[in-house]
Design a protein around this motif. Structure first.
Motif, mmCIF file in Angstrom:
data_model
loop_
_atom_site.group_PDB
_atom_site.id
_atom_site.type_symbol
_atom_site.label_atom_id
_atom_site.label_comp_id
_atom_site.label_asym_id
_atom_site.label_seq_id
_atom_site.Cartn_x
_atom_site.Cartn_y
_atom_site.Cartn_z
ATOM 1 N N LEU A 67 18.662 8.528 -18.841
ATOM 2 C CA LEU A 67 17.678 7.932 -17.977
ATOM 3 C C LEU A 67 16.144 8.443 -17.586
ATOM 4 O O LEU A 67 16.214 9.916 -17.490
ATOM 5 N N PRO A 68 15.301 8.069 -17.233
ATOM 6 C CA PRO A 68 14.108 8.824 -16.747
ATOM 7 C C PRO A 68 14.424 9.548 -15.454
ATOM 8 O O PRO A 68 15.238 9.102 -14.687
ATOM 9 N N LYS A 69 13.939 10.722 -15.534
ATOM 10 C CA LYS A 69 14.332 11.577 -14.090
ATOM 11 C C LYS A 69 13.519 10.998 -12.976
ATOM 12 O O LYS A 69 14.133 11.449 -11.768
ATOM 13 N N GLY A 112 18.571 7.824 -7.079
ATOM 14 C CA GLY A 112 18.005 8.259 -8.107
ATOM 15 C C GLY A 112 18.792 8.930 -9.290
ATOM 16 O O GLY A 112 20.012 8.744 -9.300
ATOM 17 N N TYR A 113 18.164 9.473 -10.106
ATOM 18 C CA TYR A 113 18.819 9.953 -11.515
ATOM 19 C C TYR A 113 19.997 11.007 -10.970
ATOM 20 O O TYR A 113 21.211 10.669 -11.619
ATOM 21 N N ARG A 114 19.995 11.780 -10.233
ATOM 22 C CA ARG A 114 20.990 12.820 -10.028
ATOM 23 C C ARG A 114 22.118 12.182 -9.564
ATOM 24 O O ARG A 114 23.206 12.373 -9.949
ATOM 25 N N TRP A 115 21.741 10.890 -8.401
ATOM 26 C CA TRP A 115 22.976 10.486 -7.664
ATOM 27 C C TRP A 115 23.758 9.587 -8.793
ATOM 28 O O TRP A 115 25.071 9.495 -9.007
ATOM 29 N N TRP A 116 23.050 8.793 -9.694
ATOM 30 C CA TRP A 116 23.643 7.903 -10.685
ATOM 31 C C TRP A 116 24.669 8.858 -11.632
ATOM 32 O O TRP A 116 25.643 8.331 -12.072
#
Length: 299
Positions: A199-201, A209-213
């Motif tokens: 995914l896009p950062k 955001g990206y890290r959580w998902w």
């Protein structure tokens, strides 16, 4: 919302929130501060109860008033909440800060708890953690790390222990507005891309955001807890409509056969506790948690 049950239990612990709470901070390596809320009982107890919030973008101070509604569990412990990255005083109607969306994640929260534990090192002989949903996932990561000084844990409505399965089931059965036009009526492509890190950062979805998902979709409570010998209480409401709890052949349920694990199921306990404080099973939950805490104190 399941966080309300955590608030019920926290409220029940010696009415800790009825008096002043120390607000302090400790720095992260990136220069930001970890804010934590620490209630120290007058009798200077040697046990710390750590409440791990769920996934909502709501700051700890906005959750405190509800904790005065319930009876005392007569459990003698200091209480600790560690604020999530980027939150200060956000309420239910606040815009979620970009710092939270970009930086909050299960592993970031684990790192923050470890930092605070190190900061409080030597003050407590016993640390007990309690978490629900996302809080339960963070709890599992903390408990599984033998270097983290946790003695026991309580996980509430953690479902089958696999967030991807819960998320997929929830979208399929509840949120039809997010249906794909493909033959699979869910946003399966997003979930697959998020789990693989494709995914896009700068992605932002549901205040995450990206890290959580990426981290939530790759966290499996069974895998993290299967080797732990620490006392673990699993509380599961069978009326919870936001969790996939029908497949009891899931590997997560193998945990219930371990001698360190206690499981309580509640037929009428659901996920919508924010609008139903008088659920008939809530007193049973409080009573059972009280009994379990007394039991582990004897060990």
């Amino acid at each position: 919302m399941i966080k309300i049950l955590m608030l019920i239990i926290l409220s029940s612990l010696a009415s800790a929130w009825a008096t002043d709470i120390d607000v302090d901070s400790v720095p992260r390596k990136d220069g930001s501060n970890i804010i934590y809320y620490h209630h120290v009982m007058e009798d200077n107890y040697d046990t710390l109860l750590v409440i791990i919030q769920g996934g909502a973008c709501i700051a700890v101070p906005k959750q405190r008033e509800r904790m005065k509604l319930f009876e005392d569990l007569d459990y003698k412990a200091d209480v600790l909440w560690v604020e999530k990255y980027g939150l200060t005083n956000e309420g239910y109607d606040s815009t979620c800060p970009m710092a939270y969306i970009e930086n909050n994640s299960p592993l970031q929260r684990v790192s923050d708890y470890v930092t605070v534990f190190e900061h409080l090192s030597g003050q407590y002989q016993k640390i007990i953690v309690l978490g629900a949903r996302e809080g339960a996932a963070v709890l599992s990561l903390l408990v599984a790390d033998e270097k983290v000084p946790i003695n026991a844990a309580i996980a509430i409505n953690s479902g089958g222990g696999s967030y991807p399965n819960d998320m997929l089931w929830q979208i399929e059965t509840i949120d039809h507005s997010m249906a794909d036009e493909t033959d699979h009526p869910v946003i399966s492509r997003f979930l697959q891309q998020a789990k693989s890190g494709d995914l896009p950062k700068d992605v932002s979805f549901h205040d995450h955001g990206y890290r959580w998902w990426y981290e939530m979709l790759n966290t499996n409570m069974y895998q993290t807890l299967k080797n732990s010998e620490k006392p673990l209480l699993l509380i599961q409401g069978l009326a919870d409509r936001q969790l996939l709890i029908e497949n009891q052949e899931d590997a997560y349920y193998k945990l219930i056969h371990r001698k360190n694990v206690t499981v309580y199921y509640y037929e009428q306990l659901n996920h919508e506790l924010a609008n139903s404080f008088d659920q008939p099973d809530v007193p049973n939950v409080v009573k059972d948690v009280q009994a379990w805490l007394k039991m582990i104190d004897k060990d």
